[in-house]
Design an enzyme around this catalytic site. Sequence first.
Site, PDB file in Angstrom:
ATOM      1  N   ASP A  23      51.982  64.603  -7.360  1.00 53.38           N
ATOM      2  CA  ASP A  23      51.516  66.063  -6.920  1.00 53.38           C
ATOM      3  C   ASP A  23      50.430  66.104  -6.138  1.00 53.38           C
ATOM      4  O   ASP A  23      49.199  65.526  -6.465  1.00 53.38           O
ATOM      5  CB  ASP A  23      51.154  66.836  -8.257  1.00 53.38           C
ATOM      6  CG  ASP A  23      50.924  68.146  -8.093  1.00 53.38           C
ATOM      7  OD1 ASP A  23      51.298  68.705  -6.867  1.00 53.38           O
ATOM      8  OD2 ASP A  23      50.319  68.907  -8.937  1.00 53.38           O
ATOM      9  N   ASN A  25      49.316  69.259  -4.747  1.00 52.75           N
ATOM     10  CA  ASN A  25      48.626  70.637  -4.463  1.00 52.75           C
ATOM     11  C   ASN A  25      48.621  71.157  -5.903  1.00 52.75           C
ATOM     12  O   ASN A  25      47.981  72.595  -6.195  1.00 52.75           O
ATOM     13  CB  ASN A  25      49.547  71.475  -3.688  1.00 52.75           C
ATOM     14  CG  ASN A  25      50.931  71.687  -4.475  1.00 52.75           C
ATOM     15  OD1 ASN A  25      51.147  71.080  -5.442  1.00 52.75           O
ATOM     16  ND2 ASN A  25      51.770  72.566  -3.887  1.00 52.75           N
ATOM     17  N   ASP A  27      49.914  71.712  -8.570  1.00 48.26           N
ATOM     18  CA  ASP A  27      50.881  72.846  -9.303  1.00 48.26           C
ATOM     19  C   ASP A  27      51.691  71.832 -10.286  1.00 48.26           C
ATOM     20  O   ASP A  27      52.531  72.639 -11.369  1.00 48.26           O
ATOM     21  CB  ASP A  27      51.951  73.454  -8.307  1.00 48.26           C
ATOM     22  CG  ASP A  27      52.908  72.369  -7.870  1.00 48.26           C
ATOM     23  OD1 ASP A  27      52.846  71.420  -7.854  1.00 48.26           O
ATOM     24  OD2 ASP A  27      53.946  73.301  -7.041  1.00 48.26           O
ATOM     25  N   ASP A  31      55.595  66.315  -4.843  1.00 47.00           N
ATOM     26  CA  ASP A  31      55.851  66.818  -3.784  1.00 47.00           C
ATOM     27  C   ASP A  31      56.038  65.826  -2.817  1.00 47.00           C
ATOM     28  O   ASP A  31      55.402  64.669  -2.883  1.00 47.00           O
ATOM     29  CB  ASP A  31      55.003  68.043  -3.376  1.00 47.00           C
ATOM     30  CG  ASP A  31      53.474  67.651  -3.684  1.00 47.00           C
ATOM     31  OD1 ASP A  31      53.104  66.660  -3.228  1.00 47.00           O
ATOM     32  OD2 ASP A  31      52.884  68.488  -4.385  1.00 47.00           O
ATOM     33  N   ASP A 100      69.560  62.332  -1.315  1.00 44.31           N
ATOM     34  CA  ASP A 100      70.526  62.149  -2.410  1.00 44.31           C
ATOM     35  C   ASP A 100      71.622  63.502  -2.136  1.00 44.31           C
ATOM     36  O   ASP A 100      71.000  64.372  -2.009  1.00 44.31           O
ATOM     37  CB  ASP A 100      69.737  62.555  -3.683  1.00 44.31           C
ATOM     38  CG  ASP A 100      70.576  62.092  -4.880  1.00 44.31           C
ATOM     39  OD1 ASP A 100      71.830  62.271  -5.200  1.00 44.31           O
ATOM     40  OD2 ASP A 100      69.980  61.629  -5.975  1.00 44.31           O
ATOM     41  N   ASP A 201      75.820  61.491  -5.416  1.00 43.86           N
ATOM     42  CA  ASP A 201      75.959  62.045  -6.785  1.00 43.86           C
ATOM     43  C   ASP A 201      77.419  61.868  -7.239  1.00 43.86           C
ATOM     44  O   ASP A 201      78.249  62.534  -6.555  1.00 43.86           O
ATOM     45  CB  ASP A 201      75.396  63.100  -6.597  1.00 43.86           C
ATOM     46  CG  ASP A 201      74.940  63.323  -8.206  1.00 43.86           C
ATOM     47  OD1 ASP A 201      74.113  62.876  -9.104  1.00 43.86           O
ATOM     48  OD2 ASP A 201      75.530  64.779  -8.705  1.00 43.86           O
ATOM     49  N   GLU A 243      77.257  56.842  -6.467  1.00 38.27           N
ATOM     50  CA  GLU A 243      77.589  56.876  -8.082  1.00 38.27           C
ATOM     51  C   GLU A 243      78.844  56.974  -8.470  1.00 38.27           C
ATOM     52  O   GLU A 243      79.517  57.779  -8.383  1.00 38.27           O
ATOM     53  CB  GLU A 243      76.462  58.018  -8.469  1.00 38.27           C
ATOM     54  CG  GLU A 243      76.338  57.710 -10.109  1.00 38.27           C
ATOM     55  CD  GLU A 243      75.803  59.182 -10.597  1.00 38.27           C
ATOM     56  OE1 GLU A 243      75.133  59.020 -11.733  1.00 38.27           O
ATOM     57  OE2 GLU A 243      75.808  60.049 -10.005  1.00 38.27           O
ATOM     58  N   HIS A 317      66.888  57.625 -12.893  1.00 35.99           N
ATOM     59  CA  HIS A 317      66.379  58.921 -13.584  1.00 35.99           C
ATOM     60  C   HIS A 317      67.102  59.446 -14.716  1.00 35.99           C
ATOM     61  O   HIS A 317      66.677  60.203 -15.288  1.00 35.99           O
ATOM     62  CB  HIS A 317      66.230  59.966 -12.323  1.00 35.99           C
ATOM     63  CG  HIS A 317      67.553  60.461 -11.930  1.00 35.99           C
ATOM     64  ND1 HIS A 317      68.182  59.374 -11.099  1.00 35.99           N
ATOM     65  CD2 HIS A 317      68.367  61.352 -11.971  1.00 35.99           C
ATOM     66  CE1 HIS A 317      69.425  60.075 -10.804  1.00 35.99           C
ATOM     67  NE2 HIS A 317      69.429  61.437 -11.406  1.00 35.99           N
ATOM     68  N   ASP A 318      68.272  59.042 -14.713  1.00 40.93           N
ATOM     69  CA  ASP A 318      69.459  59.148 -16.050  1.00 40.93           C
ATOM     70  C   ASP A 318      69.212  58.263 -17.001  1.00 40.93           C
ATOM     71  O   ASP A 318      69.738  58.693 -18.140  1.00 40.93           O
ATOM     72  CB  ASP A 318      70.752  59.316 -15.489  1.00 40.93           C
ATOM     73  CG  ASP A 318      70.808  60.322 -14.266  1.00 40.93           C
ATOM     74  OD1 ASP A 318      70.146  61.390 -14.475  1.00 40.93           O
ATOM     75  OD2 ASP A 318      71.871  60.178 -13.732  1.00 40.93           O
TER      76      ASP A 318
HETATM   77  C1  NOJ Z   1      74.251  62.360 -11.978  1.00 45.99           C
HETATM   78  C2  NOJ Z   1      72.811  62.580 -11.455  1.00 45.99           C
HETATM   79  O1  NOJ Z   1      72.147  61.374 -11.468  1.00 45.99           O
HETATM   80  C3  NOJ Z   1      72.303  63.408 -12.719  1.00 45.99           C
HETATM   81  O2  NOJ Z   1      70.656  63.325 -12.791  1.00 45.99           O
HETATM   82  C4  NOJ Z   1      72.768  64.708 -12.461  1.00 45.99           C
HETATM   83  O3  NOJ Z   1      72.523  65.616 -13.629  1.00 45.99           O
HETATM   84  C5  NOJ Z   1      74.533  64.768 -12.475  1.00 45.99           C
HETATM   85  N1  NOJ Z   1      74.859  63.734 -11.632  1.00 45.99           N
HETATM   86  C6  NOJ Z   1      75.003  66.110 -11.992  1.00 45.99           C
HETATM   87  O4  NOJ Z   1      74.706  66.486 -10.584  1.00 45.99           O
END
Ligand code: NOJ
Length: 540
Positions: A23, A25, A27, A31, A100, A201, A243, A317-318
């Site tokens: 971050d 700034n 908040d 960013d 992305d 995605d 993906e 990130h998932d």
């Molecule tokens: C896959 C993404 O990696 C995930 O974070 C997202 O929730 C779903 N696709 C829906 O876009």
Amino acid sequence: MENNKKWWQNAVVYQIYPRSFQDSNGDGIGDLNGIIQRLDYLEDLGINAIWLSPVCKSPQDDNGYDISDYQDIDPMFGSLDDMERLIAEAKKRNIRIMMDLVLNHSSDEHRWFLEAKKSKDNPYHDYYVWRDGKEGELPNDMRACFGGPAWEWVPELGQYYFHQFSVKQPDLNWENPKLRREIYDMILWWMDKGASGFRLDVIDQIAKEPDQKITCNGPRLHEFLRELSKETFRKGDLITVGEAWGSNTELAKLYSNPDGSEFSMVFQFEHIGLDQQEGKEKWDLAPLPFLKLKEILGRWQQALYGCGWNSLFWNNHDLPRIVSRWGNDGEYRVESAKMMGTLLHGMQGTPYIYQGEELGMTNVKYDIEEYRDIETCNMYKERIAAGYDKEDVMKSIYAKSRDNARTPMQWDSSENAGFTTGTPWIKVNPNYTTINAASQVNDPDSIFSYYKKLVHLRKEYAVFVDGRFTMLLPEDENIFAYTRENEDSKLVVVCNFFDKMLPMPLKEEVEGMELLLGNYGEAMEAEILQPYEARMYLKK
Ligand code: NOJ
């Protein structure tokens, strides 16, 4: 090192989840300017490209995977000018930027959807997937990935729209050529702005056929992808990665065909689903079947050799943090993080490092109110309502919640880990006082320094990029070992995947070879593999 491969076959990619990276700034949300501040760190690590999780305008129902304007930056992340500055500053450091692309669905606040909802004759109506019906009588029983039905009623139209994810993520209708053209123009616009690649995605879900309950791998999928590629990516020298949860090795050969007709590569998830009960959800935990992991990764290495290209990743990130998942985030955190890195970076493909992986960042255990992820929060409510035991539900969340990967990047031991001067949007992992970048960048024995070596070795020796993979000891229940060979050299990778001492096998195999890298340093003993020990040997 010279070879005849494409730049992205020689590259290492670093994934940034912008809201949790830096971050600038106060908040509490990361960013673009924050990323710019940290480019020197990434240059030091040696990576070649950054994959940015979505930064476009979005109501943030699913942290940006619900885009309301594909050609603008969400104010929480900065402005288009900041984005252009990021691309330029990264370029100065020989780092390319991948965006992305979320093309399976938009936000319900996208102007296309706002128009589409106005009437059945609106030119944008057909950009989405609708079915006539009666309130309360759903077109079918399909479920959305984040819980609840996949259909949402719009009383003004007397129709349902289809959404594979949240209600605020209506699915786009790829059957419509006008929609496809708008998407291509948008991608060309980003290419013009200097984007060097894209991650796509849930791309294998775009060719849906809801009446037949088909979401993944619909009949027109590869036709759409070839058109997409021809109209956009093939006009540049880009890296593209789809993906594709529904991929197998045969499909991956189409996706990553060296003729460039679709993508550079895909993210496949066959190994990622291993630690869940068969036929159940990811929350239904099961121990990792190690032999199966070897079989899967080995099979992908063999299948795509010379006729496709692999992506290599443990994290995103998932997914939960790999040290907590298949490594050891207690006594052997450092050793196991380095071992997992060795195992992955020795294989053929383009490696992806997810922010914080290079520091050995771990999973978290928060109170339920402290989780932010829509998937986690919905699952919690559903399972508690269905009578599951709270402790069991929390156990699943500790193991698999997407928020494990989304806690702020741990830069130093100051308040909030140096991530923000404000209140972070999600709590910082309390272990930041010991696990952080500042304590690792100048320490030659740190996980960071080890990852740096892995990244550099790939650039130094062609065998990392073009060597043919052979699994060694396929039946061994503790060791993951393989060779990579090209005309001039041979690499041997030996990894003890567990926390026990083992006799070193393969002594003859590595005889006369140079030890390139190992995670025990001076403490290494030739005859024994110590807990989570990893070694790489090279014969030139
Ligand atoms: C896959 C993404 O990696 C995930 O974070 C997202 O929730 C779903 N696709 C829906 O876009």
